[in-house]
Design an enzyme around this catalytic site. Structure first.
Site, PDB file in Angstrom:
ATOM      1  N   TYR A   1       0.824  -1.216   0.000  1.00  0.00           N
ATOM      2  CA  TYR A   1       0.000   0.000   0.000  1.00  0.00           C
ATOM      3  C   TYR A   1       0.857   1.264   0.000  1.00  0.00           C
ATOM      4  O   TYR A   1       0.408   2.333  -0.391  1.00  0.00           O
ATOM      5  CB  TYR A   1      -0.928   0.035   1.212  1.00  0.00           C
TER       6      TYR A   1
ATOM      7  N   LYS B   1       3.250 -15.415   2.518  1.00  0.00           N
ATOM      8  CA  LYS B   1       3.198 -16.146   1.248  1.00  0.00           C
ATOM      9  C   LYS B   1       4.654 -16.433   0.886  1.00  0.00           C
ATOM     10  O   LYS B   1       5.148 -16.076  -0.193  1.00  0.00           O
ATOM     11  CB  LYS B   1       2.478 -15.272   0.207  1.00  0.00           C
TER      12      LYS B   1
ATOM     13  N   ASP C   1      -3.288 -18.069   1.660  1.00  0.00           N
ATOM     14  CA  ASP C   1      -4.437 -18.726   1.015  1.00  0.00           C
ATOM     15  C   ASP C   1      -5.025 -19.788   1.950  1.00  0.00           C
ATOM     16  O   ASP C   1      -6.253 -19.901   2.101  1.00  0.00           O
ATOM     17  CB  ASP C   1      -4.050 -19.325  -0.342  1.00  0.00           C
TER      18      ASP C   1
ATOM     19  N   ASP D   1      -5.641  -6.691   5.794  1.00  0.00           N
ATOM     20  CA  ASP D   1      -6.821  -5.950   5.358  1.00  0.00           C
ATOM     21  C   ASP D   1      -7.926  -6.946   4.989  1.00  0.00           C
ATOM     22  O   ASP D   1      -9.083  -6.851   5.431  1.00  0.00           O
ATOM     23  CB  ASP D   1      -6.412  -5.116   4.131  1.00  0.00           C
TER      24      ASP D   1
ATOM     25  N   ASP E   1     -11.280  -8.438   7.619  1.00  0.00           N
ATOM     26  CA  ASP E   1     -12.689  -8.262   7.229  1.00  0.00           C
ATOM     27  C   ASP E   1     -13.399  -9.607   7.182  1.00  0.00           C
ATOM     28  O   ASP E   1     -14.555  -9.733   7.585  1.00  0.00           O
ATOM     29  CB  ASP E   1     -12.792  -7.591   5.859  1.00  0.00           C
TER      30      ASP E   1
END
Ligand code: NAD
Length: 360
Positions: A141, A192, A224, A248, A252
């Protein structure tokens, strides 16, 4: 020593839910000798209306001076056409960056009384209590270079850079291990590392930092698989720590396991434990001014403030027990109402929590 709390209600239901959280803090001050003083200031759209800026200097100064910040929510249709730099959300982002809040703690708790609200089967989520620790100021980001460029053949190509320094990984790791010490002492680091060098480094640093916390068990999981496990068997987790982008998305996802956006608090901490505490939901313009918003996420954010910034874990637990009590009494705001329970408004819910606090 008296601790100072900056109270920033913001917009929409922010003012209604923060008023109830302030009632709780006031009760702790009066009935339980909590040494605090509270000072209110404007942020978001309300601040823009009064001072033509979503984060006026006086609000920022108050937030910097305070030991902790209690925030409601910002935003609303009225300010959607403003230039981006003046939109309410910039007030929030400005606070995060100016206060150096790099560690975002988001618990996903499903009170057994609300198990029917989840989209997952009650036996999978009832009693769920996990904490997602998300790094907030780095990663793809913020990484550079970034942008959209035109290639030699005229085709456009978008690019962003995932980047983490060792020091950034280490400090979020320490934040997660510290959180785990207050809980079930298990940290699952999500990366990852099989594909991305940046997260290979993440894994290596987490493993090194873990050596300083021998009481905490560290495990690693690819993102994942973590997404899959969150909906398959979420109760296996205690604390999950991850970077900005993975966090992020996963936070959620975890929040929605509980099915009730009005119940979920959050904390954003700096390196010294100072924090900003806020519900995860927004300003809910659709129900603002009606007195029906659920104040429990904000009240539970106060519990996090007591635990993480004010060093008052017993009072934090007291608030959590009081929230459990009002749910046991069958009191529900509209967002968590099911037939057979008693529908109450925002203020009634806040009053019931204060009453329960006194009766414990
Ligand atoms: P929202 O979270 O405000 O609302 C989503 C839905 O959940 C709405 O139907 C709302 O009525 C309901 N809801 C939210 N909180 C509730 C509560 N405490 N009790 C009962 N119901 C509740 O998200 P949105 O509608 O996408 O955004 C509205 C505004 O909030 C936008 O301006 C957005 O930018 C802003 N926003 C702010 C924050 C923040 O301040 N941290 C976070 C998200 C969105």
């Amino acid at each position: 020593m008296t601790k100072k709390i900056a109270v920033l209600p913001g917009d929409g239901i922010g003012t209604e839910i923060v008023a109830e959280a302030v009632k709780v803090l006031e009760s702790l001050r009066q009935d339980f000798s909590l040494a605090i003083e509270m000072e209110h200031a404007l942020v978001g759209g309300a601040a823009y209306d009064a001072h033509q800026h979503p984060l006026p200097p006086q609000t920022l100064a108050l937030a910097k001076q305070a030991d902790a910040v209690l925030l409601g929510a910002v935003g609303g249709h009225k300010w959607e056409t403003l230039e981006i730099a003046l939109r309410p959300e910039k007030g929030l982002l400005g606070l995060r960056s100016e206060l150096g809040l790099f560690s975002n703690l988001r618990p996903a708790i499903l009170y057994p009384q609300l198990a029917a609200a989840s989209s997952l089967k009650p036996e999978i989520v009832s009693g769920l209590d996990i904490m997602i620790v998300r790094e907030l100021t780095g990663d793809i980001y913020f990484g550079k270079p970034r942008g959209v460029r035109v290639l030699d053949n005229g085709e456009r190509e978008g690019f962003n850079t995932m980047v983490y320094r060792e020091s950034e990984i280490e400090r979020i790791g320490r934040s997660a291990f510290a959180a785990a010490l207050r809980r079930d002492r298990r940290v699952c680091s999500v990366d990852k590392a099989n594909v991305l060098e940046c997260t290979e480094l993440w894994r290596e640093v987490m493993t090194r930092v873990a050596k300083d916390y021998p009481q905490v068990t560290l495990s690693h999981m690819y993102v994942d698989n973590a997404a899959m496990q969150l909906v398959r068997a979420p109760k296996q987790f205690d604390v999950m720590v991850t970077g900005n982008m993975f966090g992020d998305i996963l936070s959620d996802c975890a929040a929605m396991l509980t099915g009730s956006i009005g119940m979920l608090p959050s904390a954003s901490l700096d390196a010294n434990g100072k924090g900003m505490y806020e519900p995860i939901h927004g300003s809910a313009p659709d129900i603002a001014g009606k007195g029906i918003a659920n104040p429990l996420a904000t009240i539970l954010s106060v519990a996090m403030m007591l635990r993480y910034s004010l060093d008052e874990p017993a009072l934090a637990t007291r608030i959590e027990i009081a929230v459990n009590t009002v749910l046991d009494q069958g009191l529900r705001t509209g967002d968590i109402y099911t037939p057979g329970t008693k529908k109450v408004g925002t203020a009634q819910m806040g009053d019931a929590v204060v009453q329960a606090l006194r009766n414990i």
